[in-house]
Motif scaffolding. Structure first.
Motif, PDB file in Angstrom:
ATOM      1  N   ARG A  70       0.827  -1.215   0.000  1.00 11.89           N
ATOM      2  CA  ARG A  70       0.000   0.000   0.000  1.00 11.89           C
ATOM      3  C   ARG A  70       0.856   1.258   0.000  1.00 11.89           C
ATOM      4  O   ARG A  70       0.523   2.239  -0.670  1.00 11.89           O
ATOM      5  N   VAL A  71       1.954   1.239   0.735  1.00 10.62           N
ATOM      6  CA  VAL A  71       2.852   2.396   0.742  1.00 10.62           C
ATOM      7  C   VAL A  71       3.447   2.593  -0.648  1.00 10.62           C
ATOM      8  O   VAL A  71       3.494   3.718  -1.161  1.00 10.62           O
ATOM      9  N   LEU A  72       3.879   1.522  -1.281  1.00 10.77           N
ATOM     10  CA  LEU A  72       4.465   1.639  -2.615  1.00 10.77           C
ATOM     11  C   LEU A  72       3.455   2.198  -3.611  1.00 10.77           C
ATOM     12  O   LEU A  72       3.771   3.107  -4.384  1.00 10.77           O
ATOM     13  N   ILE A  73       2.229   1.715  -3.590  1.00  9.38           N
ATOM     14  CA  ILE A  73       1.187   2.230  -4.488  1.00  9.38           C
ATOM     15  C   ILE A  73       0.952   3.717  -4.226  1.00  9.38           C
ATOM     16  O   ILE A  73       0.859   4.522  -5.158  1.00  9.38           O
ATOM     17  N   THR A  74       0.882   4.095  -2.951  1.00  8.80           N
ATOM     18  CA  THR A  74       0.632   5.494  -2.595  1.00  8.80           C
ATOM     19  C   THR A  74       1.767   6.395  -3.045  1.00  8.80           C
ATOM     20  O   THR A  74       1.533   7.432  -3.672  1.00  8.80           O
ATOM     21  N   VAL A  75       3.013   6.012  -2.760  1.00 12.13           N
ATOM     22  CA  VAL A  75       4.128   6.899  -3.109  1.00 12.13           C
ATOM     23  C   VAL A  75       4.318   7.000  -4.620  1.00 12.13           C
ATOM     24  O   VAL A  75       4.680   8.067  -5.125  1.00 12.13           O
ATOM     25  N   GLN A  80       3.916  10.397  -9.362  1.00 13.13           N
ATOM     26  CA  GLN A  80       3.390  10.566 -10.714  1.00 13.13           C
ATOM     27  C   GLN A  80       2.572  11.850 -10.848  1.00 13.13           C
ATOM     28  O   GLN A  80       2.659  12.548 -11.855  1.00 13.13           O
ATOM     29  N   ASN A  81       1.796  12.169  -9.819  1.00 13.17           N
ATOM     30  CA  ASN A  81       0.923  13.340  -9.866  1.00 13.17           C
ATOM     31  C   ASN A  81       1.549  14.607  -9.294  1.00 13.17           C
ATOM     32  O   ASN A  81       0.901  15.646  -9.243  1.00 13.17           O
ATOM     33  N   ILE A 100       0.914   7.033   5.418  1.00 10.63           N
ATOM     34  CA  ILE A 100       1.230   8.019   4.389  1.00 10.63           C
ATOM     35  C   ILE A 100      -0.062   8.345   3.656  1.00 10.63           C
ATOM     36  O   ILE A 100      -0.829   7.452   3.315  1.00 10.63           O
ATOM     37  N   HIS A 101      -0.302   9.645   3.500  1.00 12.70           N
ATOM     38  CA  HIS A 101      -1.534  10.112   2.863  1.00 12.70           C
ATOM     39  C   HIS A 101      -1.169  11.148   1.801  1.00 12.70           C
ATOM     40  O   HIS A 101      -0.445  12.084   2.090  1.00 12.70           O
ATOM     41  N   PRO A 102      -1.694  11.011   0.594  1.00 16.03           N
ATOM     42  CA  PRO A 102      -1.452  12.042  -0.419  1.00 16.03           C
ATOM     43  C   PRO A 102      -2.218  13.310  -0.083  1.00 16.03           C
ATOM     44  O   PRO A 102      -3.296  13.259   0.517  1.00 16.03           O
TER      45      PRO A 102
END
Length: 106
Positions: A70-75, A80-81, A100-102
């Motif tokens: 989940r951390v890898l997907i989030t970071v 990317q954005n 971790i929260h975007p």
């Protein structure tokens, strides 16, 4: 000689494979961070390089093992954005990422 003694900015690999739970109230929160780099490492460890103005620059952290995917997907999404993020880490001395929260408002 350890990586830290060599003056590099990422934690010792031995620490990355050992996860001791840190109580929620002892986590350190940072609210305006950027993800400089990220990716998987040995033994399924996820490494994340973060910078947070006035706190630290280019420090490497690892995700706690149960949150690695989940951390890898989030970071990767944050990178990317070109968003910023909020993180909760165990310490700023080679610590682990617990949350971790975007920040999509940035």
């Amino acid at each position: 000689m350890t990586v830290r003694e060599q003056g590099q900015r990422y934690p010792d690999r031995k620490k990355a494979s050992i996860s001791e739970k840190v109580p929620f109230e002892e986590l350190q929160w940072f609210f305006d961070c950027t993800v400089d780099s990220a990716g998987p490492g040995e033994e399924n460890v996820v490494w994340v390089q973060l910078s947070c103005p006035d706190n630290f620059e280019g420090l490497w952290f690892t995700a706690i093992p149960e949150n690695g995917d989940r951390v890898l997907i989030t970071v990767l999404s944050v990178m990317q954005n070109r968003w910023r993020c909020e993180v909760a880490v165990s310490s700023t001395d080679g610590g682990e990422i617990y949350r971790i929260h975007p920040r999509v408002d940035t």
